[in-house]
Design a protein around this motif. Structure first.
Motif, mmCIF file in Angstrom:
data_model
loop_
_atom_site.group_PDB
_atom_site.id
_atom_site.type_symbol
_atom_site.label_atom_id
_atom_site.label_comp_id
_atom_site.label_asym_id
_atom_site.label_seq_id
_atom_site.Cartn_x
_atom_site.Cartn_y
_atom_site.Cartn_z
ATOM 1 N N THR A 14 8.218 4.439 -0.175
ATOM 2 C CA THR A 14 6.801 4.353 -0.424
ATOM 3 C C THR A 14 6.003 3.281 0.502
ATOM 4 O O THR A 14 6.643 2.658 1.191
ATOM 5 C CB THR A 14 6.640 3.836 -1.893
ATOM 6 O OG1 THR A 14 7.058 2.449 -1.872
ATOM 7 C CG2 THR A 14 7.327 4.674 -2.837
ATOM 8 N N ALA A 58 4.000 1.061 -0.223
ATOM 9 C CA ALA A 58 4.031 -0.514 -0.640
ATOM 10 C C ALA A 58 5.314 -1.156 -0.123
ATOM 11 O O ALA A 58 5.451 -2.179 0.158
ATOM 12 C CB ALA A 58 3.901 -0.451 -2.383
ATOM 13 N N TYR A 59 6.458 -0.342 -0.469
ATOM 14 C CA TYR A 59 7.732 -0.778 -0.105
ATOM 15 C C TYR A 59 7.942 -1.263 1.446
ATOM 16 O O TYR A 59 8.438 -2.345 1.736
ATOM 17 C CB TYR A 59 8.744 0.135 -0.557
ATOM 18 C CG TYR A 59 10.286 -0.400 -0.009
ATOM 19 C CD1 TYR A 59 11.030 -1.079 -1.139
ATOM 20 C CD2 TYR A 59 10.866 -0.079 1.069
ATOM 21 C CE1 TYR A 59 12.240 -1.493 -0.912
ATOM 22 C CE2 TYR A 59 12.231 -0.519 1.453
ATOM 23 C CZ TYR A 59 12.795 -1.249 0.363
ATOM 24 O OH TYR A 59 14.015 -1.631 0.711
ATOM 25 N N ASN A 70 5.428 -1.705 3.648
ATOM 26 C CA ASN A 70 4.352 -2.581 3.865
ATOM 27 C C ASN A 70 4.416 -4.088 3.656
ATOM 28 O O ASN A 70 4.174 -5.021 4.117
ATOM 29 C CB ASN A 70 2.766 -2.236 3.551
ATOM 30 C CG ASN A 70 2.420 -0.934 4.298
ATOM 31 O OD1 ASN A 70 2.783 -0.922 5.465
ATOM 32 N ND2 ASN A 70 1.658 -0.371 3.619
ATOM 33 N N ALA A 71 5.658 -4.048 2.411
ATOM 34 C CA ALA A 71 5.786 -5.493 1.919
ATOM 35 C C ALA A 71 6.850 -6.075 2.900
ATOM 36 O O ALA A 71 7.501 -7.430 2.668
ATOM 37 C CB ALA A 71 6.364 -5.214 0.807
#
Length: 377
Positions: free
Chosen positions: A348, A350-351, A353-354
């Motif tokens: 994902t 979010a995963y 970009n973290a």
């Protein structure tokens, strides 16, 4: 291999024999099976269009976001959807000039292919300015229908008979280039370009995108993609009953300049109160926000290449009966950079970009073998 053949195409054609081995053909052809969908990033969306609640699930290749309102910083604050399903409004027009001689044949052909979309579905309650800087309200939050574009393709082919090797032997060479008409170069034929990102090569590390065009979300104009392919093959008869072919092809698909960045400009945009779409996040299959790690690594709308090579051995004990084996090697990858390897894990935004660890690749390889029994009547 890459190739432009589309079987069972409905058409109306006329061929004139010009003499001295020359002939010419003009054809009007059904465009349905030479379409690669206009790119759409939405996967599943429940929206209220005007005063009507519309469930838009299962329309992954049809609803295309178009920005209608922006704030002072130029960031999207309102959008509508373009109906991206193409209609049969104009046939493809194909022209061919062919030259046949005892040594073989040569051919030059060209095609014109229309790309069209439907109307824009607008939302209510916009504030701010449109992409041209004009004041935008709920009463003028609309945009003109996307103008049709006309893709085109050209192709050259050559066949050289080689009876000096064995009766029936021949060399073949073909090259094609297209803008907004990828099926004419055939790069998506192997794994199915009737979908935006087909998954017919099971277990592959990432999916290629095949779209004749994208819609710039700020201008609502179509941007055509380009593609080319080169194919070579050799047919050899070991005996009248036994024959083999070796073949290889290379092709590239490239999207319009700035098309990916334009699609990323509204990625993950959450509509504000008053747009009648609640808090739905669009572009779940999009390219990501420019400048982020996910944008740099995900495979959507990436320029790609395709390489195919193979050989077969066919036995024809009687006329029109073929029994044989064939092996194919296929490789496809990105023309530059790296992409996420999604074979075992679907990352994902979010995963990624973290800063979490991810696996990336530049290409994927496929090996296939098949046994074939074919009887023609």
């Amino acid at each position: 291999t890459s190739g432009s053949d589309v079987y069972s195409t409905n058409l109306l054609a006329y061929t004139a024999t010009l003499g001295n081995g020359f002939s010419a053909t003009l054809s009007m052809e059904d465009p349905s099976f030479r379409r690669s969908p206009v790119y759409a990033p939405t996967a599943a969306l429940s929206a209220t269009v005007g005063n009507t609640s519309t469930q838009i699930f299962g329309q992954a290749n049809s609803l295309i976001p178009v920005v209608l309102g922006v704030n002072a910083a130029g960031q999207p604050i309102g959008f509508g959807f373009t109906d991206g399903i193409q209609r049969n409004r104009m046939p493809d027009f194909v022209g061919v000039l062919r030259y046949d001689q005892p040594w073989g044949s040569a051919q030059l052909s060209a095609a014109v292919h229309e790309i069209n979309t439907g109307n824009v579905i607008t939302q209510g309650g916009f504030l701010g300015t449109n992409s041209a800087g004009a004041a935008l309200t709920a009463t003028n939050a609309n945009t003109a229908r996307t103008q049709s574009e006309y893709g085109w393709a050209v192709q050259g082919g050559l066949k050289v008979n080689a009876p000096f090797i064995a009766p029936g032997d021949a060399f073949y060479l073909q090259g094609a280039y297209a803008e907004g008409a990828q099926m004419y170069t055939g790069n998506g034929s192997y794994n199915g370009s009737y979908s935006i990102n087909p998954t017919s090569i099971e277990g592959a590390s990432f999916n290629q995108n095949f779209s004749d065009a994208t819609i710039n979300p700020f201008t609502n104009q179509l941007q055509l993609s380009t593609s080319f392919s080169v194919i070579g093959s050799f047919l050899h008869y070991w005996s009248p009953e036994w024959r083999s072919a070796v073949f290889a092809s290379y092709g590239e698909n490239t999207f319009g300049a700035g098309a990916r960045a334009a699609q990323g400009a509204y990625y993950g945009f959450v509509p504000t109160t008053g747009t009648n779409i609640g808090s739905t996040v669009i572009s779940t299959l999009g390219v990501g926000t420019p400048g982020t790690r996910f944008y740099a690594l995900n495979g959507n709308l990436r320029d790609t290449y395709m390489l195919y090579a193979g050989a077969n051995l066919i036995w024809s004990p009687v006329k029109d009966l073929d029994i044989g084996v064939e092996g194919i090697y296929a490789q496809y990858g990105v023309q530059n950079g790296r992409v996420l390897d999604t074979q075992k894990f679907n990352y994902t935004a979010a995963y990624v970009n973290a800063g979490n660890p991810v696996k990336t690749i530049t290409s994927t390889d496929v090996f296939q073998a098949r046994f074939r029994v074919q009887r023609d009547f």
